[in-house]
Scaffold this motif. Structure first.
Motif, short mmCIF file in Angstrom:
data_model
loop_
_atom_site.label_atom_id
_atom_site.label_comp_id
_atom_site.label_asym_id
_atom_site.label_seq_id
_atom_site.Cartn_x
_atom_site.Cartn_y
_atom_site.Cartn_z
N GLY A 43 0.67 -3.25 -9.56
CA GLY A 43 0.09 -2.95 -8.29
C GLY A 43 1.18 -2.43 -7.20
O GLY A 43 0.57 -2.45 -5.96
N HIS A 44 2.14 -1.78 -7.67
CA HIS A 44 2.90 -1.06 -6.65
C HIS A 44 3.69 -0.15 -7.22
O HIS A 44 3.66 0.31 -8.25
N LEU A 45 3.84 0.86 -6.28
CA LEU A 45 4.52 2.37 -6.55
C LEU A 45 6.08 2.16 -6.67
O LEU A 45 6.70 1.52 -5.66
N SER A 86 -5.78 -2.73 5.23
CA SER A 86 -6.19 -2.33 3.84
C SER A 86 -6.58 -3.25 2.95
O SER A 86 -7.22 -3.06 1.96
N HIS A 87 -5.98 -4.57 2.96
CA HIS A 87 -6.19 -5.80 2.22
C HIS A 87 -5.92 -6.94 2.74
O HIS A 87 -5.20 -7.01 3.76
N TYR A 88 -5.95 -7.95 2.15
CA TYR A 88 -5.71 -9.32 2.86
C TYR A 88 -4.57 -9.98 2.29
O TYR A 88 -4.62 -11.39 2.11
N ASN A 144 7.44 3.42 2.84
CA ASN A 144 7.29 2.12 3.71
C ASN A 144 7.04 1.37 2.80
O ASN A 144 7.11 1.27 1.71
N HIS A 145 6.89 -0.22 3.20
CA HIS A 145 6.68 -1.32 2.36
C HIS A 145 8.03 -1.11 1.50
O HIS A 145 7.66 -1.23 0.10
N LEU A 146 9.02 -1.43 1.89
CA LEU A 146 10.35 -1.07 1.39
C LEU A 146 10.79 -2.38 0.53
O LEU A 146 10.42 -3.60 1.31
N TRP A 202 -0.69 -11.47 2.50
CA TRP A 202 -0.16 -12.06 3.63
C TRP A 202 0.94 -11.17 4.15
O TRP A 202 1.10 -10.96 5.51
N ASP A 203 1.59 -10.32 3.41
CA ASP A 203 2.68 -9.19 3.94
C ASP A 203 1.72 -8.20 5.05
O ASP A 203 2.40 -7.40 5.57
N HIS A 204 0.34 -8.09 4.77
CA HIS A 204 -0.42 -7.00 5.60
C HIS A 204 -1.33 -7.94 6.61
O HIS A 204 -1.95 -7.00 7.63
N ILE A 205 -1.17 -9.04 6.74
CA ILE A 205 -2.22 -9.66 7.59
C ILE A 205 -1.48 -11.20 8.34
O ILE A 205 -2.13 -11.83 9.08
N ALA A 249 -1.63 2.47 0.95
CA ALA A 249 -1.27 0.74 0.88
C ALA A 249 -0.89 0.47 -0.57
O ALA A 249 -0.92 1.18 -1.40
N ASP A 250 -0.61 -0.98 -0.86
CA ASP A 250 -0.27 -1.36 -2.19
C ASP A 250 -0.92 -0.92 -3.27
O ASP A 250 -2.31 -1.15 -3.54
N THR A 251 -0.56 -0.18 -4.32
CA THR A 251 -1.21 0.31 -5.37
C THR A 251 -0.34 0.83 -6.35
O THR A 251 0.93 0.92 -6.24
ZN LIG Z 1 2.07 -5.50 0.59
#
Ligand SMILES: [Zn+2]
Ligand SMILES: [Zn+2]
Length: 221
Positions: free
Chosen positions: A165-167, A36-38, A187-189, A40-43, A131-133
């Motif tokens: 940048g988060h929900l 989704s993006h770069y 998710n992404h709790l 660190w918590d995603h890559i 993803a993050d938004t």
């Molecule tokens: Zn994230």
């Protein structure tokens, strides 16, 4: 991990993924990663996964490089290619990506760095990963009628607007309701607090089934 059409595809690859993944498949059976993006918590585990691909290819256990799909809007994209062991493939953020019978489309998120949600369709079934938004009406569009919505829920409702940048969980529930999805998984709790509060806050907005993502859970569409 998404399994369909004899493919094993990771959607993002944060810390701990490489270890956990081996509980479900041998690493040589991983076909692709879609990022989704770069952040660190995603890559975080991408580098380790590239080394795993190197070891497996050098030993002859894996024939083809690992294919890693991502957007091309920042320099991190180049690092998805690692010698001949992994290949960076840019996806068209306004177009389609076909992996086997799976059709991916993307929607631009509102996040400090470029980030994309994805909708994956096959045989009239749709999985959507938000993803993050922050909130944007585009999220309702991409999630429309999804059979399963995996939605980031970084914040308890009382923290709305505190972290850009988060929900919140309530917003995730509101997206699920507005998009009339069949099933919502948060998710992404947050790494603090009582996650049952997230469930309660999402359920205030969405009457359908809501669950928290946990390690090892499976959903079949
Ligand atoms: Zn994230
Ligand atoms: Zn992020």
């Amino acid at each position: 991990m998404l399994q369909a059409d004899h493919l094993n595809i990771l959607l993002d690859c944060g810390s701990g993924v490489l270890t956990l993944l081996q509980n479900y498949i041998d690493l040589e059976r991983l076909d692709a990663v879609v990022l989704s993006h770069y952040h660190w918590d995603h890559i975080a585990d991408i580098g380790c996964l590239q080394y795993a691909s190197r070891v497996l290819m050098d030993l002859g256990k894996r024939e083809k490089p690992l294919v890693i799909y991502g957007h091309t809007e920042d320099e991190h994209f180049e690092r998805l290619t690692y010698l001949s062991y992994s290949e960076a493939h840019g996806f068209d953020t306004a177009g389609e990506l076909k992996l086997g019978d799976l059709q991916f489309t993307f929607s631009r998120n509102v996040h400090p760095d470029p980030c994309f949600s994805m909708r994956i369709e096959k045989n009239e079934k749709a999985l959507v990963y938000i993803a993050d938004t922050e909130w944007t009406d585009d999220l309702v569009n991409i999630a429309q009628g999804a059979d399963l919505l995996l939605c980031e829920s970084s914040l308890y409702d009382e923290f709305i607007g505190k972290i850009p940048g988060h929900l919140t969980a309530g917003e995730a529930g509101a997206i699920a309701a507005a998009a009339d999805v069949k099933h919502l998984v948060l998710n992404h709790l947050p790494h603090f607090g009582n996650h049952n509060m997230l469930l309660a806050q999402a359920r205030k907005k969405f009457n359908g089934p809501v669950e928290l993502a946990t390690t090892g859970k499976f959903w079949e569409l």
